[in-house]
Design a protein around this motif. Structure first.
Motif, PDB file in Angstrom:
ATOM      1  N   SER A 129       3.141   7.313  -2.774  1.00  0.00           N
ATOM      2  CA  SER A 129       2.555   6.628  -3.938  1.00  0.00           C
ATOM      3  C   SER A 129       2.078   5.232  -3.564  1.00  0.00           C
ATOM      4  CB  SER A 129       3.587   6.546  -5.064  1.00  0.00           C
ATOM      5  OG  SER A 129       4.012   7.835  -5.473  1.00  0.00           O
ATOM      6  N   ILE A 130       2.903   4.509  -2.790  1.00  0.00           N
ATOM      7  CA  ILE A 130       2.515   3.169  -2.347  1.00  0.00           C
ATOM      8  C   ILE A 130       1.272   3.230  -1.468  1.00  0.00           C
ATOM      9  CG2 ILE A 130       3.218   1.197  -0.904  1.00  0.00           C
ATOM     10  CD1 ILE A 130       6.103   1.732  -1.852  1.00  0.00           C
ATOM     11  N   TYR A 131       1.244   4.186  -0.554  1.00  0.00           N
ATOM     12  CA  TYR A 131       0.108   4.331   0.373  1.00  0.00           C
ATOM     13  C   TYR A 131      -1.187   4.627  -0.386  1.00  0.00           C
ATOM     14  CZ  TYR A 131      -2.478   6.013   4.481  1.00  0.00           C
ATOM     15  OH  TYR A 131      -3.407   6.198   5.483  1.00  0.00           O
ATOM     16  N   ILE A 132      -1.121   5.569  -1.329  1.00  0.00           N
ATOM     17  CA  ILE A 132      -2.312   5.905  -2.123  1.00  0.00           C
ATOM     18  C   ILE A 132      -2.760   4.705  -2.957  1.00  0.00           C
ATOM     19  CG2 ILE A 132      -3.154   7.339  -4.031  1.00  0.00           C
ATOM     20  CD1 ILE A 132      -1.352   9.589  -2.964  1.00  0.00           C
ATOM     21  N   PHE A 133      -1.788   3.985  -3.532  1.00  0.00           N
ATOM     22  CA  PHE A 133      -2.112   2.817  -4.350  1.00  0.00           C
ATOM     23  C   PHE A 133      -2.798   1.746  -3.503  1.00  0.00           C
ATOM     24  CE2 PHE A 133      -1.005  -1.135  -6.636  1.00  0.00           C
ATOM     25  CZ  PHE A 133      -1.517  -0.820  -7.886  1.00  0.00           C
ATOM     26  N   ILE A 134      -2.290   1.513  -2.295  1.00  0.00           N
ATOM     27  CA  ILE A 134      -2.895   0.528  -1.387  1.00  0.00           C
ATOM     28  C   ILE A 134      -4.329   0.920  -1.051  1.00  0.00           C
ATOM     29  CG2 ILE A 134      -2.837  -0.354   0.991  1.00  0.00           C
ATOM     30  CD1 ILE A 134       0.219  -0.370   0.775  1.00  0.00           C
ATOM     31  N   ILE A 135      -4.533   2.193  -0.711  1.00  0.00           N
ATOM     32  CA  ILE A 135      -5.877   2.659  -0.358  1.00  0.00           C
ATOM     33  C   ILE A 135      -6.826   2.509  -1.538  1.00  0.00           C
ATOM     34  CG2 ILE A 135      -7.243   4.707   0.232  1.00  0.00           C
ATOM     35  CD1 ILE A 135      -4.923   5.642   1.946  1.00  0.00           C
ATOM     36  N   CYS A 136      -6.380   2.922  -2.722  1.00  0.00           N
ATOM     37  CA  CYS A 136      -7.238   2.876  -3.911  1.00  0.00           C
ATOM     38  C   CYS A 136      -7.601   1.443  -4.287  1.00  0.00           C
ATOM     39  CB  CYS A 136      -6.558   3.572  -5.084  1.00  0.00           C
ATOM     40  SG  CYS A 136      -6.389   5.350  -4.886  1.00  0.00           S
ATOM     41  N   CYS A 137      -6.604   0.560  -4.367  1.00  0.00           N
ATOM     42  CA  CYS A 137      -6.849  -0.824  -4.793  1.00  0.00           C
ATOM     43  C   CYS A 137      -7.788  -1.549  -3.836  1.00  0.00           C
ATOM     44  CB  CYS A 137      -5.527  -1.581  -4.893  1.00  0.00           C
ATOM     45  SG  CYS A 137      -4.501  -1.091  -6.270  1.00  0.00           S
ATOM     46  N   ASN A 138      -7.491  -1.472  -2.551  1.00  0.00           N
ATOM     47  CA  ASN A 138      -8.309  -2.176  -1.566  1.00  0.00           C
ATOM     48  C   ASN A 138      -9.706  -1.585  -1.472  1.00  0.00           C
ATOM     49  OD1 ASN A 138      -6.558  -4.257   0.146  1.00  0.00           O
ATOM     50  ND2 ASN A 138      -5.245  -2.526  -0.326  1.00  0.00           N
ATOM     51  N   PHE A 144      -6.246  -1.400   7.471  1.00  0.00           N
ATOM     52  CA  PHE A 144      -5.929  -1.178   8.884  1.00  0.00           C
ATOM     53  C   PHE A 144      -4.419  -1.197   9.106  1.00  0.00           C
ATOM     54  CE2 PHE A 144      -5.123  -3.251  13.068  1.00  0.00           C
ATOM     55  CZ  PHE A 144      -5.538  -2.211  13.894  1.00  0.00           C
ATOM     56  N   GLY A 145      -3.733  -2.168   8.514  1.00  0.00           N
ATOM     57  CA  GLY A 145      -2.284  -2.253   8.640  1.00  0.00           C
ATOM     58  C   GLY A 145      -1.583  -1.076   7.991  1.00  0.00           C
ATOM     59  N   ALA A 146      -2.096  -0.644   6.831  1.00  0.00           N
ATOM     60  CA  ALA A 146      -1.488   0.492   6.133  1.00  0.00           C
ATOM     61  C   ALA A 146      -1.634   1.779   6.937  1.00  0.00           C
ATOM     62  CB  ALA A 146      -2.132   0.656   4.757  1.00  0.00           C
ATOM     63  N   VAL A 147      -2.801   1.995   7.533  1.00  0.00           N
ATOM     64  CA  VAL A 147      -3.028   3.199   8.345  1.00  0.00           C
ATOM     65  C   VAL A 147      -2.128   3.192   9.584  1.00  0.00           C
ATOM     66  CG1 VAL A 147      -4.743   4.379   9.786  1.00  0.00           C
ATOM     67  CG2 VAL A 147      -5.373   3.565   7.518  1.00  0.00           C
ATOM     68  N   ALA A 148      -1.834   2.003  10.097  1.00  0.00           N
ATOM     69  CA  ALA A 148      -0.965   1.911  11.275  1.00  0.00           C
ATOM     70  C   ALA A 148       0.468   2.321  10.966  1.00  0.00           C
ATOM     71  CB  ALA A 148      -0.987   0.477  11.825  1.00  0.00           C
ATOM     72  N   LEU A 203       4.060  -5.064   5.150  1.00  0.00           N
ATOM     73  CA  LEU A 203       3.047  -4.010   5.118  1.00  0.00           C
ATOM     74  C   LEU A 203       3.044  -3.284   3.777  1.00  0.00           C
ATOM     75  CD1 LEU A 203       3.692  -2.812   8.721  1.00  0.00           C
ATOM     76  CD2 LEU A 203       1.406  -3.339   7.858  1.00  0.00           C
ATOM     77  N   VAL A 204       3.775  -3.841   2.815  1.00  0.00           N
ATOM     78  CA  VAL A 204       3.816  -3.281   1.460  1.00  0.00           C
ATOM     79  C   VAL A 204       3.247  -4.281   0.453  1.00  0.00           C
ATOM     80  CG1 VAL A 204       5.290  -2.417  -0.399  1.00  0.00           C
ATOM     81  CG2 VAL A 204       5.807  -1.799   1.973  1.00  0.00           C
ATOM     82  N   ILE A 205       3.848  -5.467   0.394  1.00  0.00           N
ATOM     83  CA  ILE A 205       3.470  -6.423  -0.658  1.00  0.00           C
ATOM     84  C   ILE A 205       2.063  -7.010  -0.479  1.00  0.00           C
ATOM     85  CG2 ILE A 205       4.064  -8.631  -1.722  1.00  0.00           C
ATOM     86  CD1 ILE A 205       6.968  -7.916  -1.449  1.00  0.00           C
ATOM     87  N   PRO A 206       1.698  -7.583   0.687  1.00  0.00           N
ATOM     88  CA  PRO A 206       0.339  -8.136   0.807  1.00  0.00           C
ATOM     89  C   PRO A 206      -0.782  -7.120   0.576  1.00  0.00           C
ATOM     90  CG  PRO A 206       1.731  -9.019   2.537  1.00  0.00           C
ATOM     91  CD  PRO A 206       2.520  -7.931   1.869  1.00  0.00           C
ATOM     92  N   PRO A 207      -0.721  -5.902   1.149  1.00  0.00           N
ATOM     93  CA  PRO A 207      -1.805  -4.950   0.877  1.00  0.00           C
ATOM     94  C   PRO A 207      -1.914  -4.546  -0.588  1.00  0.00           C
ATOM     95  CG  PRO A 207      -0.607  -4.291   2.848  1.00  0.00           C
ATOM     96  CD  PRO A 207       0.192  -5.390   2.194  1.00  0.00           C
ATOM     97  N   ASN A 231      -2.934  -8.437  -2.543  1.00  0.00           N
ATOM     98  CA  ASN A 231      -4.239  -9.040  -2.232  1.00  0.00           C
ATOM     99  C   ASN A 231      -5.363  -8.526  -3.129  1.00  0.00           C
ATOM    100  OD1 ASN A 231      -2.842 -10.382  -0.267  1.00  0.00           O
ATOM    101  ND2 ASN A 231      -3.882  -9.438   1.470  1.00  0.00           N
ATOM    102  N   PRO A 232      -5.569  -7.201  -3.233  1.00  0.00           N
ATOM    103  CA  PRO A 232      -6.658  -6.740  -4.108  1.00  0.00           C
ATOM    104  C   PRO A 232      -6.402  -7.025  -5.580  1.00  0.00           C
ATOM    105  CG  PRO A 232      -5.358  -4.874  -3.308  1.00  0.00           C
ATOM    106  CD  PRO A 232      -4.907  -6.075  -2.539  1.00  0.00           C
ATOM    107  N   ILE A 233      -5.125  -7.005  -5.985  1.00  0.00           N
ATOM    108  CA  ILE A 233      -4.812  -7.304  -7.385  1.00  0.00           C
ATOM    109  C   ILE A 233      -5.105  -8.766  -7.693  1.00  0.00           C
ATOM    110  CG2 ILE A 233      -2.938  -7.494  -9.070  1.00  0.00           C
ATOM    111  CD1 ILE A 233      -1.662  -5.041  -7.798  1.00  0.00           C
ATOM    112  N   ILE A 234      -4.682  -9.671  -6.810  1.00  0.00           N
ATOM    113  CA  ILE A 234      -4.913 -11.105  -7.023  1.00  0.00           C
ATOM    114  C   ILE A 234      -6.402 -11.406  -7.081  1.00  0.00           C
ATOM    115  CG2 ILE A 234      -4.703 -13.383  -5.957  1.00  0.00           C
ATOM    116  CD1 ILE A 234      -1.942 -12.509  -4.934  1.00  0.00           C
ATOM    117  N   TYR A 235      -7.155 -10.908  -6.097  1.00  0.00           N
ATOM    118  CA  TYR A 235      -8.592 -11.191  -6.078  1.00  0.00           C
ATOM    119  C   TYR A 235      -9.327 -10.431  -7.171  1.00  0.00           C
ATOM    120  CZ  TYR A 235      -8.282 -13.884  -1.791  1.00  0.00           C
ATOM    121  OH  TYR A 235      -7.989 -14.860  -0.875  1.00  0.00           O
ATOM    122  N   GLY A 236      -8.863  -9.223  -7.491  1.00  0.00           N
ATOM    123  CA  GLY A 236      -9.509  -8.452  -8.534  1.00  0.00           C
ATOM    124  C   GLY A 236      -9.326  -9.049  -9.919  1.00  0.00           C
TER     125      GLY A 236
END
Length: 316
Positions: A31-40, A70-74, A277-281, A284-289
Motif C-alpha cells: 500500500s505504501i509503495y503504490i501510494f508513493i508511486i501514485c502521489c509522485n 528511484f529510491g522507492a524502486v531500490a 525511504l517511507v516518509i520523504p517520498p 514531498n508530493p503532498i507538501i508540494y501538491g
C-alpha cells in the motif's frame, strides 16, 4: 579457489516476527509503495503536461520527486518479495547494487535540495538577474551535476567495499546498505570509514551549509521588504524548508542508527533504517501538491477530468 570468492548469497535477518505478521507486513508495504508511486507520478505528470510549469522551480520539484521514485524502486520490490519468501536472501552483487541505489538516492536528494535553495535565493534576493542566472541551460547543467557527482562518489564507495573479504553472511537488516556490508568483513575497514566521512564532507555538509546560507540571505531580504513580499516569499519557500527539515532529521537518525545499532532495540533499528525511504517520498508530493497553488490546480483538473459521470438522466 579462495573461500571468500565462493560467497554468493547474503541473508537478510532483520525481519521481526515475519511468520506471524507476514501478510500484514506485505499489504502495508504494498500500500505504501503504490501510494508513493501514485502521489509522485501525479505531481510529475502535472508539471510535465502543463507548459506554464516548465520553469526552473517546478523542474527542480519534478527532479526531486523522480529521485523519490528511484529510491522507492531500490527498496520496495525486493522487500515485497522477501515478505512472501521463506528465506530472505540476496546475492552479493544484487546487495551491492541495492546499497549503491539507496546511497545514491540519499546523496542526490541533498544535492537537488541545495539546487532548489539556490533557485529560491536567486529569485528572491536577485530577481532582476534570475532569468540570466537560472535559465533552462543552467538548470540542465545543475541537474546533471546533482546526479553525476553523487553517482561517482557512491561508485567509488562501492568499489572500496567490493575489495573487502567477507567472513559473515548474515546481515541484521531488511535491505542492503554499505555500512552493513562493510561490517560483514573480517579485514581492515579504516579506508571505508574514512571515505564515508569524506563523502559526508563533500556531498551532505556543503549542501546543508548552502541551504542554511541561502535562507539566511532570504530572511535578511524579507526583513527589509513589505508584508506582501514576505507573504509571497514564505509561500514559495515554506514547502522547501519543510522537505529539507524532514529529510535532514531522518538522515541524522539513520546515521546515528548505523553507528549505535547495538544500543538500540531491534524493532527501532528496523523502523529507523527504512523511515527515510517511507516518509520523504510520501511527504514531498503532498507538501508540494498542497502548498504550490499551480500544482494543486493541475491535480484538481486531473481529478475533474477522470471524475465518474452519471450518464443516466435523473427522473423528473
Amino acid at each position: 579457489m579462495d573461500y571468500f570468492m565462493n560467497i554468493t548469497y547474503l541473508s537478510l535477518a532483520g525481519h521481526v516476527q515475519l511468520q506471524e505478521y507476514r501478510y500484514v507486513y506485505f499489504i502495508s508495504t504494498l500500500s505504501i509503495y503504490i501510494f508513493i508511486i501514485c502521489c509522485n507520478t501525479v505531481v510529475i505528470y502535472v508539471i510535465v503536461k502543463n507548459k506554464r510549469l516548465h520553469e526552473p522551480m517546478y523542474i527542480f520539484i519534478a527532479a526531486l520527486l523522480l529521485n523519490s521514485l528511484f529510491g522507492a524502486v531500490a527498496l520496495y520490490p525486493k522487500l515485497l518479495i522477501d515478505l512472501l519468501s521463506e528465506h530472505q536472501v540476496i546475492s552479493y552483487q544484487a546487495c551491492m547494487l541495492q546499497a549503491f541505489c539507496i546511497y545514491s538516492y540519499a546523496t542526490v536528494e541533498f544535492a537537488v535540495l541545495s539546487t532548489m535553495a539556490f533557485d529560491r535565493y536567486v529569485s528572491i534576493c536577485k530577481p532582476l538577474q534570475y532569468a540570466t542566472l537560472v535559465n533552462m541551460h543552467t538548470v540542465k547543467k545543475i541537474l546533471l551535476f546533482s546526479w553525476f557527482v553523487p553517482f561517482c562518489v557512491n561508485s567509488t564507495l562501492m568499489i572500496l567495499t567490493c575489495r573487502l573479504q567477507l567472513c559473515k553472511l548474515k546481515m541484521n537488516r531488511i535491505y542492503c546498505n554499505n555500512y552493513s556490508i562493510v561490517k560483514l568483513s573480517c579485514g581492515d575497514i579504516t579506508v571505508n570509514n574514512s571515505y564515508g566521512l569524506f563523502l559526508l564532507a563533500i556531498v551532505v555538509f556543503p549542501s546543508l551549509f548552502f541551504i542554511v546560507f541561502s535562507y539566511i540571505r532570504i530572511l535578511s531580504v524579507c526583513l527589509r521588504n513589505s508584508k506582501d513580499f514576505k507573504r509571497k516569499a514564505v509561500q514559495t519557500c515554506l514547502p522547501h524548508i519543510l522537505v529539507v527539515i524532514i529529510f535532514s532529521v531522518l538522515s541524522c537518525f539513520e546515521i546515528i542508527n548505523n553507528r549505535l545499532e547495538a544500543n538500540i532495540s531491534h524493532i527501532m533499528t528496523m523502523i529507523i533504517s527504512v523511515i527515510n525511504l517511507v516518509i520523504p517520498p510520501i511527504c514531498n508530493p503532498i507538501i508540494y501538491g498542497m502548498r504550490m497553488q499551480e500544482i494543486l490546480n493541475g491535480i484538481k483538473i486531473i481529478f475533474t477530468i477522470y471524475k465518474p459521470r452519471n450518464y443516466f438522466p435523473q427522473p423528473k
